[in-house]
Design a protein around this motif. Structure first.
Motif, short mmCIF file in Angstrom:
data_model
loop_
_atom_site.label_atom_id
_atom_site.label_comp_id
_atom_site.label_asym_id
_atom_site.label_seq_id
_atom_site.Cartn_x
_atom_site.Cartn_y
_atom_site.Cartn_z
N LYS A 212 0.80 -1.23 0.00
CA LYS A 212 0.00 0.00 0.00
C LYS A 212 0.84 1.28 0.00
CE LYS A 212 -0.96 0.04 5.03
NZ LYS A 212 -0.55 -1.34 5.39
N SER A 213 2.13 1.15 0.29
CA SER A 213 3.01 2.32 0.21
C SER A 213 4.33 1.94 -0.47
CB SER A 213 3.27 2.90 1.60
OG SER A 213 3.80 1.92 2.47
N CYS A 242 -9.23 2.60 1.09
CA CYS A 242 -8.39 3.78 0.84
C CYS A 242 -8.37 4.71 2.05
CB CYS A 242 -8.87 4.52 -0.40
SG CYS A 242 -8.55 3.64 -1.95
N GLU A 243 -9.53 4.89 2.65
CA GLU A 243 -9.64 5.75 3.83
C GLU A 243 -8.78 5.20 4.97
OE1 GLU A 243 -13.55 5.98 5.76
OE2 GLU A 243 -13.47 8.14 5.37
N ARG A 244 -8.83 3.88 5.15
CA ARG A 244 -8.04 3.25 6.22
C ARG A 244 -6.55 3.34 5.92
NH1 ARG A 244 -6.18 -1.80 6.38
NH2 ARG A 244 -7.61 -2.59 4.78
N TRP A 245 -6.17 3.11 4.67
CA TRP A 245 -4.76 3.17 4.29
C TRP A 245 -4.17 4.55 4.56
CZ3 TRP A 245 -3.84 0.24 -1.01
CH2 TRP A 245 -4.01 -1.14 -0.79
N LEU A 246 -4.94 5.58 4.26
CA LEU A 246 -4.43 6.94 4.47
C LEU A 246 -4.21 7.23 5.96
CD1 LEU A 246 -6.58 8.94 1.87
CD2 LEU A 246 -4.12 8.46 1.75
N GLN A 247 -5.02 6.60 6.80
CA GLN A 247 -4.85 6.77 8.26
C GLN A 247 -3.65 5.96 8.76
OE1 GLN A 247 -8.64 5.61 9.88
NE2 GLN A 247 -9.62 7.56 9.38
N GLU A 248 -3.51 4.75 8.25
CA GLU A 248 -2.45 3.85 8.72
C GLU A 248 -1.08 4.19 8.13
OE1 GLU A 248 -5.31 -0.14 9.15
OE2 GLU A 248 -3.77 -0.03 7.60
N SER A 249 -1.09 4.73 6.90
CA SER A 249 0.17 4.99 6.21
C SER A 249 0.08 6.32 5.45
CB SER A 249 0.46 3.84 5.22
OG SER A 249 1.61 4.10 4.47
N GLU A 253 3.41 7.91 -1.14
CA GLU A 253 3.23 6.71 -1.96
C GLU A 253 1.81 6.16 -1.82
OE1 GLU A 253 7.50 7.30 -1.21
OE2 GLU A 253 5.79 7.13 0.15
N THR A 254 1.30 6.18 -0.59
CA THR A 254 -0.07 5.71 -0.36
C THR A 254 -1.07 6.65 -1.00
OG1 THR A 254 0.71 4.91 1.79
CG2 THR A 254 -1.67 4.88 1.40
N GLU A 255 -0.82 7.95 -0.89
CA GLU A 255 -1.71 8.94 -1.49
C GLU A 255 -1.79 8.76 -3.00
OE1 GLU A 255 -0.14 12.69 -0.29
OE2 GLU A 255 -0.77 12.49 1.80
N TYR A 256 -0.65 8.41 -3.61
CA TYR A 256 -0.61 8.17 -5.06
C TYR A 256 -1.52 7.00 -5.43
CZ TYR A 256 1.33 7.10 -9.68
OH TYR A 256 1.47 6.84 -11.03
N ILE A 257 -1.42 5.90 -4.68
CA ILE A 257 -2.25 4.72 -4.94
C ILE A 257 -3.72 5.04 -4.77
CG2 ILE A 257 -2.86 2.42 -4.08
CD1 ILE A 257 0.13 1.99 -3.47
#
Length: 268
Positions: A212-213, A242-249, A253-257
């Motif tokens: 994810k990152s 996506c919402e969870r990923w942005l909080q966790e990481s 790189e995560t924002e791009y995904i």
């Protein structure tokens, strides 16, 4: 998509005659998609078989190509790969098959992917092990064809495949990490969709979560496209992931995904 060593022509008519000749003799790799599509695979096959003194294999394979209802680069590619495999088996010629994975021509190596994918004697685990060197090939064409060559069997053995590929997500080679996501995209390009992943995309998290990152843009593009595929049938799942990923990481790189993953949802 292009070969970093040589720039290719933008159109078929602009490909120099000497380059075209070398492509069809298997002496060089295609530099971009234009050259890859322009190469004459039947002529390349004839030259390849002559090079290794296997001219008797040509006519049966040519017959297989002629019987195709639709002749495209991909259908010809598959037919040649399967034809070479069958002729070699018929003649107990395993030595000949061994020259294909390391051949100079990217198209010849593409044929080799179908020798793995269509080998009924191999389990799905064995097929993935044998396809991994093609997944890490330096040429874009081989990397794309290799997952197409095994995708049908991957769909039929999805749970086992996801388990195996989850181990590839930590591989040091970005091409191999990318194979894990690209080969399992729910709505992959030019291939059969994976109904189970369209209906239950959470099954794919075992592959997606570790990447994810990811530091590689090549991998991030694939992960983002995987989720974008899933968003067309399971938008809520993709949005929440996506919402969870942005909080966790909370990394760029995560924002791009996430941006890539949400592009279809945000159009609605």
């Amino acid at each position: 998509m292009k070969n970093e060593q040589r720039k290719g022509a933008r159109s078929v008519k602009d490909i120099p005659k000497d380059i075209m000749k070398q492509l069809n003799k298997g002496e060089i790799e295609s530099a971009n998609l234009t050259e890859w599509l322009a190469a004459d695979q039947k002529l390349l096959l004839e030259n390849f078989l002559r090079q290794y003194n296997r001219k008797e294999y040509f006519d049966p394979i040519l017959e297989g190509i002629s019987s195709l209802k639709k002749q495209t680069v991909n259908t010809i590619n598959e037919t040649i790969g399967l034809g070479l495999f069958n002729e070699a088996l018929k003649n107990n010629d395993e030595e000949f098959l061994s020259v294909i994975p390391g051949h100079t021509s990217d198209l010849v190596r593409c044929w080799g992917t179908y020798m793995v994918g269509r080998n009924k004697a191999l389990s799905i685990k064995e097929k993935l092990n044998k396809i991994q060197p093609f997944a890490s090939d330096k040429h874009f064409g081989v990397r794309e064809i290799c997952w197409m060559a095994v995708r049908t069997e991957m769909i039929e053995n999805l749970e086992e495949v996801l388990f195996i590929l989850s181990g590839w997500t930590a591989h040091k080679d970005e091409y191999i990490r990318r194979f894990a996501s690209e080969s399992t995209r729910p709505r992959g390009v030019w291939c059969t969709h994976i109904a189970k992943l369209k209906e239950n995309p959470e099954l794919g998290l075992v592959i997606l979560e570790p990447m994810k990152s990811d530091m590689s843009k090549y991998v991030r593009d694939s992960v983002g496209n995987w989720l974008n595929d899933a968003s067309k049938s399971s938008p809520e799942f993709v949005f929440k992931t996506c919402e969870r990923w942005l909080q966790e990481s909370p990394a760029k790189e995560t924002e791009y995904i996430v941006k890539k993953a949400l592009r279809t949802i945000q159009k609605k």
